[in-house]
Design an enzyme around this catalytic site. Structure first.
Site, PDB file in Angstrom:
ATOM      1  N   ASP A 335       0.856  -1.235  -0.113  1.00  9.30           N
ATOM      2  CA  ASP A 335      -0.027   0.093  -0.220  1.00  9.30           C
ATOM      3  C   ASP A 335       0.800   1.212   0.118  1.00  9.30           C
ATOM      4  O   ASP A 335       2.144   1.101   0.028  1.00  9.30           O
ATOM      5  CB  ASP A 335      -0.870   0.123   1.240  1.00  9.30           C
ATOM      6  CG  ASP A 335      -2.219   0.688   0.868  1.00  9.30           C
ATOM      7  OD1 ASP A 335      -2.191   1.384   0.118  1.00  9.30           O
ATOM      8  OD2 ASP A 335      -3.307   0.268   1.797  1.00  9.30           O
ATOM      9  N   GLU A 531     -10.055   7.147   4.843  1.00 12.21           N
ATOM     10  CA  GLU A 531      -9.214   6.542   5.807  1.00 12.21           C
ATOM     11  C   GLU A 531      -8.601   7.425   6.842  1.00 12.21           C
ATOM     12  O   GLU A 531      -8.092   8.448   6.251  1.00 12.21           O
ATOM     13  CB  GLU A 531      -7.927   5.494   5.191  1.00 12.21           C
ATOM     14  CG  GLU A 531      -7.470   6.266   4.209  1.00 12.21           C
ATOM     15  CD  GLU A 531      -6.445   5.448   3.401  1.00 12.21           C
ATOM     16  OE1 GLU A 531      -5.396   4.778   3.935  1.00 12.21           O
ATOM     17  OE2 GLU A 531      -6.400   5.302   2.162  1.00 12.21           O
TER      18      GLU A 531
END
Length: 858
Positions: A335, A531
């Site tokens: 990520d 997020e």
């Protein structure tokens, strides 16, 4: 044992446990040909071998071996490197043999939010041509966060977020939406979707709750299969002509972190990882998912002897479990700067992550340094050449299976530049209709009678931004207006379509008298977040505290002669007893995307099908709340949802107000919870400010992370992850300060001194301070205490990200801890530049070995 849904709860029932490794393959199918949501899932004693339906073509492996044999080490590492489009030119793709690129949320060609399909395709073609013009001629692949449609692209239809699809309880719908998303991606020239998210969410405080389909792993298992099936066009040897590469993410356990903290710690046992958090991957890998993205979270439980730490560096999770036991033969991608969170690593250097099994490293900006470092680490023996060859083998395997070696450039492929492909309005509208979840309908107020005269109120009635949520055009979904969605329909517009313009009056604030109307439609709920920013952490689940304007508008219109229908737009269940009590009918619309007309369709025509994909709380701090737990006592159970015409009366609910925060910050006792001050954004009650002679009263830092005086300027920066920090630059033209303050008053923080806490923050020092620089805390100026941080920041200049820990006791003299209004302030009058992120007070932090002695700060 097996997992069974019984009355909305997942409970364990006896079943035989196989002695040998279990095997999972293609799921049982319903009559419609889609994966069945099973009534129960067998409890597994070990990680299963997953039989993928995707086998590739005979001869692929020999072809790959021949390509690798002719590659240099630098070319191999280039294939493993994934820069962001804003940080790399097509010529650099050719020069460094780059294997893939990505665009982050809120990143577009030419930095143009309204970039056209032609703009996207032009850039895609330029990367493609550059890669094909390199010595190896290996095609480049472009990955994009198309998590609810091709949501980065102006004019694209945006589907409901996953929480709404979970409410629909329809795997075929997920397959169809995923297939439509693939066509949308092809319309703009990308090859690879960073979707689906397969998190089984256990604590709704997590800011990514809406990205999970459900707290029920049975749903996630079936949906994982059909999402990949749809994205990859259902093929078994090459990704279908109309498909794109899919990604199962985030491996593993991102939905199970303590307190729902993004990128936090999942303390699950291995059995729980296998039987709960692994379920979506069994479905996705069985469908042939070609890529898996690693999760930011840690997997740690000292009592159980689990110490994997950050999963980006976990050999057990990636090599032993995913690639070994589960048999995954595709590629593993990290990520965003995820390798930089592995202890001992930076964003540009992490042998441990590569050795643990990461094949493509998402290194958005520091990619040149990453290539240089990785080549040196291979030559120095820190990374075996065999690991590099394995990574490149997997990358080339996926590229062959994607059909890119035989493909035309992006602008010449199927659906390229197709406006029809980008706009999937009818499918989206049907998905919205299927997801509407009716929680209350006293007196059968719904459906509305045709041609009803309605008063529409609430901040989300005519807000495409609110109904699309995060990961839409921008990363957080903020900064958008209705004008940014030219093909969208708001809920208000949908009501006008159904009832006629003349029968619909809109008054956002609710000041119009409801008398004479057949009904009031109040559209309320959350505002966009993604997020990190969306984490509630210690915040209450109480909607009236998070969004007091919603309760205010309901109070204006209730009891005035017209029944009130409340439509909740949001990404998680909240404690909304007050709002439900003020409503005759209450509908959870979730985050419906661009087709708000689907909400209106069901309000007027009926046909409610949705059921709760998450349990609904009955109190402000009732989290985690999951079916099957020993203390399970929700307001509405998992799977609850009224159907049109169903006669159920919801009585008056308890309106007891919850605490301001969930968890203790000590007061005069001992603090047990971190006091978050800034975590990607301000954490209430604190707000960020800059101050100088230009305005010592303080200029608030805007939601875009910027503020500017002649003496100091602030912009967003990357410290740990994308846009999680504030970069402050003192110009040296006069004294100035960056600080976080509670503008409403003070807080009793004595409990943190009692808990031996530390002020902690993550920082990157870009330029050492030229003059004396202090860190201080204030108890309403002139009550304050400070430490000299000049040497601290000077020593950190030019270094990678550091975590600073300063005992709160260093500030005890002069600071009234019972009345703190400013828990963090940095002041200097000379040149200085540093980024700050994750500012918090941490109980027992002063006991850490790396905490700074007070004597070093004098």
């Amino acid at each position: 044992m097996s997992l069974t849904l019984l009355g909305g709860a997942v409970v364990a029932t006896p079943a035989a446990v196989a002695a040998e490794q279990p095997v999972i393959g293609k799921p049982a199918l319903d009559r419609d040909g889609c994966a069945r949501i099973e009534k129960s899932l067998p409890t597994l004693a070990d990680w299963p071998k997953v039989e993928s339906r995707f086998k590739g073509k005979t001869g692929d492996e020999q072809r790959i071996a021949k390509i690798i044999e002719g590659m240099t080490l630098e070319e191999k590492v280039g294939q493993m490197t994934q820069p962001e489009i804003a940080a790399i030119t097509p010529d650099e793709v050719r020069q460094y043999s780059i294997g893939s690129v990505l665009n982050g949320g809120g990143s577009w060609p030419n930095k143009d939010k309204h970039a056209s399909q032609q703009d996207w395709l032009k850039l895609a073609d330029s990367y493609w041509d550059a890669a094909k013009g390199s010595r190896t001629r290996i095609p480049v692949i472009w990955g994009i966060d198309a998590v609810h449609g091709n949501n980065n692209v102006y004019g694209a239809t945006v589907f409901p977020h996953n929480i709404g699809l979970g409410a629909a309880h329809d795997p075929c719908l997920v397959r169809d939406i995923s297939a439509a998303t693939a066509r949308q991606i092809r319309a703009t020239g990308q090859d690879w979707a960073f979707a689906p998210t397969l998190a089984v969410v256990k604590d709704d405080r997590w800011g990514r709750t809406y990205e999970g389909f459900s707290e029920d792993p049975r749903i996630t298992r079936a949906y994982g299969y059909e999402a990949i099936n749809g994205l990859q066009d259902g093929s078994t040897k090459r990704i279908g002509y109309n498909g794109v590469i899919g990604t199962a993410k985030h491996f593993i356990g991102d939905g199970g972190t303590l307190k729902g903290q993004d990128q936090g710690v999942n303390p699950s046992s291995e059995a729980e990882m296998i039987n709960v958090h692994g379920q979506g991957y069994y479905g996705a890998l069985a469908a042939g998912s070609q890529t898996v993205m690693v999760s930011f979270n840690s997997w740690t439980n000292a009592e159980l002897g689990i110490g994997e730490g950050k999963l980006h560096g976990s050999d057990k999770a990636l090599n032993q479990i995913l690639k070994g036991k589960m048999g995954f033969d595709g590629l593993v991608v990290s990520d965003w700067n995820g390798i930089g969170q592995v202890p001992g690593c930076t964003n540009a250097s992490c042998p441990q992550a590569i050795n643990a099994g990461i094949d493509i490293v998402m290194v958005p900006n520091d990619w040149k340094a990453f290539i240089t470092n990785t080549v040196a680490q291979v030559n120095g023996g820190q990374i075996p050449m065999s690991r590099i060859d394995d990574a490149v083998t997997r990358i080339l395997r996926v590229k062959l299976r994607s059909g890119l070696y035989e493909s035309q450039k992006p602008s010449d492929r199927s659906y390229a530049n197709s406006d029809e492909a980008l706009r999937e309005t009818w499918l989206a509208r049907d998905a919205v209709r299927s997801s509407q979840t009716l929680l209350k309908n006293n007196g059968n107020v719904l459906p509305l009678k045709p041609k009803s005269k309605v008063l529409v109120v609430g901040k989300s009635a005519d807000s495409i931004q609110n109904q699309t949520g995060g990961w839409t055009l921008s990363w957080q979904g903020t900064g958008n207006t209705n004008a940014d969605f030219p093909n969208a329909t708001s809920i208000l517009a949908g009501l006008k379509q159904q009832l006629g313009d003349v029968n619909v009056t809109f008054d956002e604030k609710g000041d119009t008298d409801p008398k004479g109307y057949d009904a009031v439609i109040a559209v309320i709920g959350e505002t966009p977040y993604a997020e990190g920013v969306g984490d509630l952490t210690r915040k209450t689940l109480e909607a009236s505290k998070l969004y007091p304007e919603d309760l205010a508008v309901l109070d204006k219109v209730r009891g005035k002669g017209a029944p009130v229908v409340t439509v909740y737009v949001g990404g998680r269940p909240l404690y909304m007893n007050k709002e439900i009590n003020r409503s005759d009918a209450f509908v959870a619309a979730w985050l419906p995307g661009t087709e708000g007309g689907g909400v209106a369709d069901v309000l007027v025509k009926g046909g409610f099908k949705g059921t709760l994909p998450y349990s609904w709380p009955k109190s402000a701090c009732q989290t985690p709340l999951n079916a099957g737990s020993a203390d399970y006592d929700p307001l509405f159970k998992l799977g609850y949802g009224l159907k049109t015409g169903q006669r159920v009366t919801v009585g008056q609910l308890d309106e007891t107000a919850g605490p301001v925060t969930c968890g203790s910050t000590g007061g005069g006792g001992t603090a047990t919870e971190d006091l978050e001050v800034f975590n990607r954004t301000d954490v209430a009650p604190y707000k960020g400010f800059i101050g100088s002679a230009e305005n010592w009263g303080g200029t608030e830092i805007g939601p875009d992370g910027t503020a500017s005086h002649a003496e100091i300027g602030v912009v967003q920066s990357d410290v740990n992850v994308q846009q999680d920090g504030l970069k402050a630059t003192w110009t040296g033209t006069g004294p100035a300060q960056l600080y976080f303050q509670n503008p409403a008053g003070t807080n009793d923080l004595r409990g943190y001194l009692n808990a031996d806490a530390a002020l902690e923050f993550d920082t990157v020092v870009h330029e050492a301070p030229a003059n004396r620089t202090v860190i201080s805390m204030h108890c309403v100026y002139p009550c304050f205490s400070e430490v000299n941080a000049t040497k601290l920041f000077t020593d950190l200049a030019g270094a990678p990200k550091s975590t600073v820990k300063i005992p709160v006791s260093c500030f005890a003299n002069g600071l009234d801890l019972e009345n703190v209004n400013t828990p963090f302030l940095v002041y200097t009058d000379g040149k200085f530049s540093a980024s700050f992120a994750n500012v918090r007070w941490v109980p027992k932090g002063a006991q850490d070995p790396d905490a700074r002695p007070c004597s070093s700060l004098s």
